[in-house]
Design an enzyme around this catalytic site. Sequence first.
Site, PDB file in Angstrom:
ATOM      1  N   HIS A  32       0.813  -1.216   0.000  1.00 55.09           N
ATOM      2  CA  HIS A  32       0.000   0.000   0.000  1.00 55.09           C
ATOM      3  C   HIS A  32       0.847   1.268   0.000  1.00 55.09           C
ATOM      4  O   HIS A  32       0.348   2.336  -0.370  1.00 55.09           O
ATOM      5  CB  HIS A  32      -0.937  -0.002   1.210  1.00 55.09           C
ATOM      6  CG  HIS A  32      -2.008  -1.041   1.130  1.00 55.09           C
ATOM      7  ND1 HIS A  32      -3.305  -0.755   0.790  1.00 55.09           N
ATOM      8  CD2 HIS A  32      -1.957  -2.385   1.320  1.00 55.09           C
ATOM      9  CE1 HIS A  32      -4.020  -1.880   0.785  1.00 55.09           C
ATOM     10  NE2 HIS A  32      -3.225  -2.877   1.110  1.00 55.09           N
ATOM     11  N   ASP A  41       3.467   9.435  -0.915  1.00 56.18           N
ATOM     12  CA  ASP A  41       2.254   8.741  -0.496  1.00 56.18           C
ATOM     13  C   ASP A  41       1.979   7.594  -1.448  1.00 56.18           C
ATOM     14  O   ASP A  41       2.044   7.782  -2.675  1.00 56.18           O
ATOM     15  CB  ASP A  41       1.057   9.704  -0.517  1.00 56.18           C
ATOM     16  CG  ASP A  41       0.187   9.601   0.724  1.00 56.18           C
ATOM     17  OD1 ASP A  41       0.255   8.559   1.398  1.00 56.18           O
ATOM     18  OD2 ASP A  41      -0.547  10.557   1.008  1.00 56.18           O
TER      19      ASP A  41
END
Length: 728
Positions: free
Chosen positions: A164, A371
């Site tokens: 992720h 991110d």
Amino acid sequence: MGKQVLVSNRLPILPVRTKDGWGFTAAAGGLIAALSGVRDEVEFDWMGWAGLDVAPSEHDDLTRVFRERHRCHPVFLEQDQIDRFYNGFCNSVLWPLFHYSPGRVDFSLPHWNEYRRVNEMFADVVLSVCSEDDTVWVHDFHLFLLPQLLRAARPGLRIGFFLHIPFPSSEIYRLLPVRRELLTGILGSDLIGFQTPDYGRHFAASCLRVLGLACGVTEISYDGRQISYGSYPIGINPELFRRTLRSAAVAGHRERLAQSYAGRKVIVGVDRIDYTKGLVLKFEAYENYLEKHPEARGRDVLLQVAVPSRTLVPEYRRLKAEVDRIVGRINGRFGTSDYAPIQYLAHSTSFEELCALYERADVCLVTSVRDGMNLVALEYTACQRERHGVLVLSEFCGASSSLGSAIAVNPWDRTGVADAIHQALTMPPDERRRRAAANHEYVTAFNSTAWVRRFLRDLRAGRAAESDVAPDLRDRYFELRNAYRAASERLFLLDYDGTVVSFTEDPARAEPPAKLFAAIGTLAAHAANAVCFISGREPSELDRWFGDLPVALAAEHGMFFRDIASREWVQREDPPLDWMATVRGILEDYHARTPGSRVEQKRTCIVWHYRGTEEGFGERQSLELATHLEETLANVPVTVLQGDKVIEVRPQSINKGKLVADVLARRGSEPPFVLCVGDDRTDEDMFTALSGSAWTCRVGKRVTHARFYLPAPALVLDVLADLASLRE
């Protein structure tokens, strides 16, 4: 097919002790938010940490309740384990390194042994529940070692892994002392998913440079297996947000926000207090905006939800103090008795209030310095179906490669971010509507259910094609012989290099051996047999070697064809070739930088060979070259193929499978006996063009659509010679 099991650090629910036993409450987290509602459509069990320190005497009872009520299977960790595993190794070593902050990493790795031990505990729970035909999907950096632990204990499991967070460049990743251990742990998977193609390329480069593995554009060879990897950007459940916006709870928040911010422009930010989120950069850019646009003072508000994170870690406490100071300074500088330019909510909000904030905001500002995806960008988009708010998004978020209609910014460029804020707030309605509609279309189409289904589909498909479940052709050879004897018509479809002759550093020296001439001559002379060589070689080479034999010849992967009864070559396609000069320049550049490599230009394709390069260096250059070509030629109708020590660029319209289909069409049908042999990816198209009864065989044990394999070209010659010797 067995059950599907998802494994993550945390379970989606937290147990709560009540006077009547155990109750449960929803947990928070990016994966949990993404999968909200998915379990109604895709069935799976969920395994993860129980969420609190539970006495051993309570383990059995709580496990039973988890399983019966929620199809969850808890892993029980003690508090000191959580401190060393989660706060110690995951968040103090892996998190900063993978977010490009090596200066924050303790490279002495004091908690590495606990990280390994916790992964082993997860493996024990998974293995206690899963059988050989189950599918296991492992999530995120907390469980890097788990796939290989499962593979070693139960080889038949289908294992997927999804990261992720970003995977850093190999230059950053290689700083980690346990770099080999983590990579081999992940490589226990059958399919590895990343948020963006860049992260996948970084992973492949690390496998090449740390482990010396052969890496293709979508596959990595390791431990006798082919592991697939690719980009699978995560989605959200947009219907959940739309449904919530229609609820009575949101109506109350909506009315309060309308009164509080009447006549104002609202910029919303939703972030954890984490150094990866660029909060200080965001506030400094907003300060710059207020400096440049005095008319915005008293009118525009940055409403920032800043959720405290990892409050036990000293560095996070220092970051919160810095954020508090800069917010106070900006509000003191530009605020008045009835106006604060930054509305700072240093606490979490309810889901209903969050949806109302998203809906009310004219702009959403995301300034993460690194991110993996950033679900806030997707959530804001889902809530802006009617108001057409503008998304200002850091180019260092994974979402920036998906939400192309956002205003992309470099968070380090404070002036650029300030200008983007002004652009967003003054954007004409038509442009706002167009941008919002495009982003909303993406979020709706690529939702969390589609993400889950796509990953699991590719995981199942990849394992179904693995050649390690196919037998060695020698183990079935008597069946092949009998099939040959019984057939009234027979067809041989043979690749050349790497299939019937071994590779040489100089391809011009790879001439057919006498044994091949003898076998092919005998087979082709039989009235029931037809032989066709399908090669990447040029027509002149095939003519020189096989022109006097009664065989069909296909050159340059089927671009040119010479039938058995003809001496004339026919060009089967006339594709555009205006891309060749560009590709030639790129390949010549890599040739100059890679001693031992060479460039071969044919009439319709160009090949870069690196068989003569230094071991390891050629592989690194080939990975870089393949990536370069894929990006350069993304909108050009060509195929970039990675073979055995070669990279070839050729028209998309040309492949061996189409040639085989044409050969079968000329014959009217597939004959009772077909032997098709090849050695690389270009031959996979042949295998898939034939029926399941054909004797398809790949040289080398790799991922393939062929039914069988043989270890080396010498064994292919043995098969051909033996069949030629048979007398009906």
